[in-house]
Design a protein around this motif. Structure first.
Motif, PDB file in Angstrom:
ATOM      1  N   HIS A 147       0.889  -1.159   0.000  1.00 41.04           N
ATOM      2  CA  HIS A 147       0.000   0.000   0.000  1.00 41.04           C
ATOM      3  C   HIS A 147       0.929   1.212   0.000  1.00 41.04           C
ATOM      4  N   PRO A 148       0.499   2.367  -0.476  1.00 45.82           N
ATOM      5  CA  PRO A 148       1.398   3.530  -0.449  1.00 45.82           C
ATOM      6  C   PRO A 148       2.028   3.796   0.910  1.00 45.82           C
ATOM      7  N   ALA A 149       1.327   3.441   2.001  1.00 40.10           N
ATOM      8  CA  ALA A 149       1.873   3.696   3.341  1.00 40.10           C
ATOM      9  C   ALA A 149       2.671   2.519   3.885  1.00 40.10           C
ATOM     10  N   THR A 150       2.773   1.427   3.141  1.00 44.35           N
ATOM     11  CA  THR A 150       3.559   0.271   3.577  1.00 44.35           C
ATOM     12  C   THR A 150       5.028   0.652   3.692  1.00 44.35           C
ATOM     13  N   LEU A 151       5.692   0.123   4.720  1.00 42.39           N
ATOM     14  CA  LEU A 151       7.124   0.350   4.881  1.00 42.39           C
ATOM     15  C   LEU A 151       7.889  -0.723   4.122  1.00 42.39           C
ATOM     16  N   ALA A 194      23.530   5.071  -2.653  1.00 40.00           N
ATOM     17  CA  ALA A 194      23.220   5.126  -1.220  1.00 40.00           C
ATOM     18  C   ALA A 194      21.990   4.274  -0.913  1.00 40.00           C
ATOM     19  N   PHE A 195      21.783   4.007   0.384  1.00 38.24           N
ATOM     20  CA  PHE A 195      20.629   3.233   0.850  1.00 38.24           C
ATOM     21  C   PHE A 195      19.883   4.053   1.904  1.00 38.24           C
ATOM     22  N   ARG A 196      18.562   3.987   1.843  1.00 35.09           N
ATOM     23  CA  ARG A 196      17.748   4.805   2.751  1.00 35.09           C
ATOM     24  C   ARG A 196      17.209   4.040   3.935  1.00 35.09           C
ATOM     25  N   GLY A 197      17.392   2.741   3.967  1.00 32.40           N
ATOM     26  CA  GLY A 197      16.817   1.965   5.048  1.00 32.40           C
ATOM     27  C   GLY A 197      15.315   1.825   4.868  1.00 32.40           C
ATOM     28  N   GLU A 198      14.585   1.762   5.960  1.00 34.40           N
ATOM     29  CA  GLU A 198      13.145   1.556   5.893  1.00 34.40           C
ATOM     30  C   GLU A 198      12.429   2.887   5.609  1.00 34.40           C
ATOM     31  N   LEU A 199      11.530   2.870   4.625  1.00 38.59           N
ATOM     32  CA  LEU A 199      10.758   4.065   4.276  1.00 38.59           C
ATOM     33  C   LEU A 199       9.435   3.641   3.654  1.00 38.59           C
ATOM     34  N   ARG A 200       8.518   4.587   3.518  1.00 40.93           N
ATOM     35  CA  ARG A 200       7.214   4.287   2.938  1.00 40.93           C
ATOM     36  C   ARG A 200       7.337   4.007   1.437  1.00 40.93           C
ATOM     37  N   VAL A 201       6.421   3.174   0.947  1.00 45.26           N
ATOM     38  CA  VAL A 201       6.413   2.815  -0.464  1.00 45.26           C
ATOM     39  C   VAL A 201       6.198   4.049  -1.344  1.00 45.26           C
ATOM     40  N   ASP A 202       5.281   4.933  -0.971  1.00 45.28           N
ATOM     41  CA  ASP A 202       5.042   6.105  -1.815  1.00 45.28           C
ATOM     42  C   ASP A 202       6.282   6.976  -1.920  1.00 45.28           C
ATOM     43  N   GLU A 203       7.049   7.047  -0.830  1.00 46.76           N
ATOM     44  CA  GLU A 203       8.271   7.834  -0.866  1.00 46.76           C
ATOM     45  C   GLU A 203       9.338   7.137  -1.711  1.00 46.76           C
ATOM     46  N   ALA A 204       9.363   5.803  -1.666  1.00 49.54           N
ATOM     47  CA  ALA A 204      10.306   5.053  -2.504  1.00 49.54           C
ATOM     48  C   ALA A 204      10.036   5.322  -3.984  1.00 49.54           C
ATOM     49  N   LEU A 205       8.749   5.434  -4.360  1.00 43.91           N
ATOM     50  CA  LEU A 205       8.410   5.740  -5.749  1.00 43.91           C
ATOM     51  C   LEU A 205       8.778   7.178  -6.090  1.00 43.91           C
ATOM     52  N   THR A 254       0.329   4.425   7.914  1.00 44.92           N
ATOM     53  CA  THR A 254       0.956   3.121   8.155  1.00 44.92           C
ATOM     54  C   THR A 254       0.376   2.433   9.384  1.00 44.92           C
ATOM     55  N   ALA A 255       0.215   3.166  10.472  1.00 45.00           N
ATOM     56  CA  ALA A 255      -0.246   2.555  11.721  1.00 45.00           C
ATOM     57  C   ALA A 255      -1.668   2.029  11.607  1.00 45.00           C
ATOM     58  N   SER A 256      -2.449   2.566  10.672  1.00 44.28           N
ATOM     59  CA  SER A 256      -3.841   2.140  10.541  1.00 44.28           C
ATOM     60  C   SER A 256      -4.026   0.993   9.553  1.00 44.28           C
ATOM     61  N   LEU A 257      -2.962   0.607   8.873  1.00 43.32           N
ATOM     62  CA  LEU A 257      -3.065  -0.478   7.893  1.00 43.32           C
ATOM     63  C   LEU A 257      -3.229  -1.816   8.593  1.00 43.32           C
ATOM     64  N   PRO A 258      -3.833  -2.786   7.936  1.00 45.39           N
ATOM     65  CA  PRO A 258      -3.829  -4.153   8.473  1.00 45.39           C
ATOM     66  C   PRO A 258      -2.385  -4.611   8.674  1.00 45.39           C
ATOM     67  N   LEU A 259      -2.143  -5.426   9.673  1.00 43.57           N
ATOM     68  CA  LEU A 259      -0.773  -5.830  10.010  1.00 43.57           C
ATOM     69  C   LEU A 259       0.039  -6.342   8.821  1.00 43.57           C
ATOM     70  N   PRO A 260      -0.530  -7.205   7.948  1.00 42.44           N
ATOM     71  CA  PRO A 260       0.290  -7.723   6.835  1.00 42.44           C
ATOM     72  C   PRO A 260       0.746  -6.643   5.861  1.00 42.44           C
ATOM     73  N   LEU A 261       0.063  -5.480   5.875  1.00 48.71           N
ATOM     74  CA  LEU A 261       0.431  -4.429   4.926  1.00 48.71           C
ATOM     75  C   LEU A 261       1.343  -3.367   5.524  1.00 48.71           C
ATOM     76  N   ARG A 262       1.620  -3.453   6.806  1.00 51.39           N
ATOM     77  CA  ARG A 262       2.433  -2.399   7.417  1.00 51.39           C
ATOM     78  C   ARG A 262       3.896  -2.478   6.978  1.00 51.39           C
ATOM     79  N   HIS A 263       4.385  -3.687   6.821  1.00 45.72           N
ATOM     80  CA  HIS A 263       5.762  -3.895   6.366  1.00 45.72           C
ATOM     81  C   HIS A 263       5.746  -4.856   5.191  1.00 45.72           C
ATOM     82  N   PHE A 264       6.461  -4.497   4.131  1.00 40.84           N
ATOM     83  CA  PHE A 264       6.540  -5.409   2.994  1.00 40.84           C
ATOM     84  C   PHE A 264       7.500  -6.543   3.327  1.00 40.84           C
ATOM     85  N   LYS A 265       7.008  -7.770   3.166  1.00 35.23           N
ATOM     86  CA  LYS A 265       7.839  -8.957   3.366  1.00 35.23           C
ATOM     87  C   LYS A 265       7.563  -9.905   2.210  1.00 35.23           C
ATOM     88  N   GLY A 266       8.507  -9.993   1.329  1.00 32.03           N
ATOM     89  CA  GLY A 266       8.357 -10.892   0.195  1.00 32.03           C
ATOM     90  C   GLY A 266       8.686 -12.314   0.566  1.00 32.03           C
TER      91      GLY A 266
END
Length: 680
Positions: free
Chosen positions: A360-364, A383-394, A580-592
């Motif tokens: 989701h756009p707010a997924t980390l 460089a690497f940014r570490g953990e960030l939101r998907v919308d910001e990554a785009l 991000t905090a309001s997303l369902p748990l599986p969508l809060r962090h991307f885990k492939g």
């Protein structure tokens, strides 16, 4: 005698009728030349404005015309000067012939001609001379026959099409475009008089050869027309003062690449109507030429502006200049050329991930070093940014997050989506890999603009059209409406390029590997546009970045049709607008799928020695280093603890024997990292 007289009268009438019938038969048997002369192929815009014309086979400009396209005042002046009884005679003006004969007898030379407009058309159709009696008789015969088979308007249109105006100019439309830079529907008295005078001596009176001769000829026409009351004294005096252009003007040559394509597609047609706007096209071509002026050698540019609601192309620029100036190969239509799209496909990857419930756009998502077999993508700046939101990554156009998503989706799914959107994409070698998300595929500017038009339409295909009346393709959904809107909303959040108009445009830039292609594609609520910059031969352009070179031009291109961007549509009802905090748990962090086999991002990692290293042994022991993880650390060699409770990230292991060793480091929370090395 009384009986003979009626007989003689009847016989005379019979012989007269017989002679007349024989004459009529002689005229009727006349073999006419073609009355359908070749005319220039024309390409016009959506409003019937002439974009481009092509010469006929012998290199002459001869434009098709009908009477309705010509200023009526010019027609009045032409007929009054050349053939005042045109609408009353049958091809030959008997009174004019008698007048000319009388004048010739009285003066001992030809003072005036008796050639009608119909006779002139006969001469022009046969390309015959005017001096020999045989030629005159032939013209008379053809003229009489023309009057039998054509209307007066059709004969007049033939004259307006074929009359010579100097050089390779034939017909009144070609003349007004060349000498006045406009169509003949509205002419001044001075312009009309010049057009009447030129066909009588087209080479001697050409304005681009002898301006003074043209002025004198124009004055003769005006003075004579004053005596016929067609032109007033005041009009004639004013017309004499009007200047004459001393150089021929170039014929319109807008949209050359698209015009050439129209001719290739329909070579049998003499008139092509394109969806372009002539005024916007003219400005777009000026913008293209200005944008590469003084830039890198052999640089070219291509641009497309379209209405994504209808798919109609408004402006189309295939290169910075149609001619091959400065080796730029301007004749190549770079809107169709397959090039690497750089980062311009990234929004589609994110939209697919949203569709599949992967993010989701707010997924980390974690922007960190990662390797896929032998493929280890890097961000543009390293460089690497570490953990960030998907919308910001785009918005930051990071490479690693989009590759992580592509691996989860599968590159084949991305390619299938591009094809479904109606876009032609060619993968080197035929088998798509993860690099397709970063530009490892061949696409064209036309294809990318069509792709983004579909994105702007909420994920529904929108085929581009460039011919008026072109059949629309079948619309097909290739992205979910919510996903398409989310991506559009993210892209619309980008700041306009430095110095560009402050319009809200959803746009994405791209730079291909080796700086060979610089891209910018974007849209507002109505229009979609795309810009490509590069060299046609594919050689690198050092320092070329889509964000710096192409993006400002994109905003100028959109600004050609509207000072303010058309607002983007509101979100569809199904769009999930949460933080991000309001997303369902599986969508809060991307885990492939790789997450199951990977250590946590903050788990310990052996910084030295690397796995597989071959080192020279030392009696002093082996220096080892660890990054990440939480101290204290425990170091092990071949499963046996060697050092315990080490609080520093560098240690010296008492290992000096030759052989293979499996080193392990375990942090405070029991997380471990391993490496196999060899000591010689």
């Amino acid at each position: 005698m009384r009986r003979i007289a009626p007989f003689i009268v009847v016989l005379a009438l019979f012989l007269t009728a017989l002679g007349r019938d024989a004459f009529d038969d002689w005229v009727a048997q006349t073999e006419l030349p073609s009355v359908l002369p070749d005319t220039s192929v024309e390409v016009r815009d959506r409003d019937d404005f002439l974009l481009r014309a092509y010469t006929v086979e012998d290199g002459r400009w001869r434009m098709g015309i009908n009477i309705a396209q010509v200023d009526p005042r010019f027609l009045d002046m032409l007929i009054a000067y050349e053939d005042k009884r045109f609408f009353n005679h049958a091809g030959v003006d008997t009174w004019a012939v008698l007048r000319a004969a009388k004048q010739a007898v009285l003066n001992g030379r030809i003072v005036s001609g008796a050639s009608t407009l119909t006779m002139q058309v006969a001469r022009l159709l046969e390309q015959s001379g005017t001096g020999a009696w045989g030629g005159k008789v032939r013209q008379l015969r053809v003229a009489l026959r023309l009057e039998q088979v054509l209307s007066k308007e059709e004969i007049l249109e033939l004259y307006l099409t074929l009359a010579p105006y100097g050089g390779n100019i034939e017909g009144v439309r070609a003349a007004t475009l060349s000498y006045f830079g406009k169509e003949p529907n509205r002419l001044t008295a001075a312009q009309s008089a010049l057009l009447v005078a030129l066909p009588q001596a087209p080479e001697a009176r050409r304005p681009d050869v002898d301006v003074q001769a043209a002025k004198v000829a124009r004055q003769i026409v005006l003075d004579r027309l004053v005596s016929t009351d067609v032109v007033s004294d005041e009009e004639a005096r004013t017309a004499h003062l009007e200047s004459i252009q001393s150089e021929r003007l170039p014929f319109p040559s807008l949209a050359p690449h698209l015009s050439d394509r129209a001719r290739r597609v329909s070579p049998e047609r003499g008139l092509h109507h394109l969806t372009l706007s002539g005024e916007v096209q003219k400005q777009a071509e000026k913008l293209a030429a200005k944008s590469i002026q003084g830039k890198a050698e052999n640089l070219s540019i291509a641009m497309i502006l379209a209405d994504h609601q209808t798919g109609e192309i408004i402006a189309h620029v295939g290169s910075g200049g149609y001619s091959d100036r400065a080796g730029r190969q301007g004749f190549i239509d770079m809107t169709k050329a397959l090039r690497s799209p750089g980062s311009t496909l990234k929004p589609i990857v994110y939209a697919l991930a949203f569709d599949q419930g992967l993010a989701h756009p707010a997924t980390l998502i974690n922007d960190r070093p990662v390797a896929f077999g032998g493929y280890a993508p890097q961000n543009f700046d390293g460089a690497f940014r570490g953990e960030l939101r998907v919308d910001e990554a785009l918005r930051q156009s990071l490479n690693i997050p989009v590759v992580l998503l592509t691996e989860e989706l599968g590159p084949a799914r991305l390619m299938a989506t591009l094809r479904k959107a109606g876009m032609h994409a060619q993968v080197p070698g035929g088998a798509p890999g993860l690099a397709v998300a970063l530009g490892g595929v061949g696409t064209s500017l036309e294809g990318l603009v069509q792709l983004y038009a579909g994105l702007a339409q909420g994920g529904v295909t929108q085929a581009l059209a460039w011919q008026m009346g072109q059949q629309a393709g079948v619309s097909e959904r290739f992205l979910g409406a919510s996903s398409a809107w989310q991506v559009s909303h993210i892209l619309a959040g980008l700041e306009p390029p430095k110095g560009a108009a402050q319009m809200r445009v959803a746009y994405k830039t791209g730079t291909s590997y080796g700086h060979r292609d610089a891209w910018a594609i974007g849209f507002d609520g109505r229009y979609v546009a795309g810009v490509w910059i590069g060299r046609p031969d594919g050689t690198p352009v050092p320092g070329a970045f889509g964000g710096e070179m192409a993006a400002p031009i994109l905003f100028e291109l959109v600004g050609l049709i509207s000072d303010e961007a058309v607002p983007l549509p509101p979100p569809p009802p199904e769009a999930l607008l949460l933080d991000t905090a309001s997303l369902p748990l599986p969508l809060r962090h991307f885990k492939g799928r790789r997450a199951v086999f990977q250590a946590a991002p903050d788990a310990p990692k052996l910084a030295f020695p690397p796995d597989g290293a071959r080192l020279v042994r030392s009696e002093e022991g082996l220096i080892v280093k660890v990054r990440d993880g939480l101290p204290p650390f425990t170091w092990m060699a071949n499963g046996a603890p060697i050092l315990r409770r080490v609080h520093t990230r560098e240690a010296q292991l008492p290992v000096s024997e030759p052989g293979f060793f499996e080193l392990s480091v375990i942090d405070k929370n029991g997380r471990a990292a391993r490496a196999t090395i060899q000591l010689d």
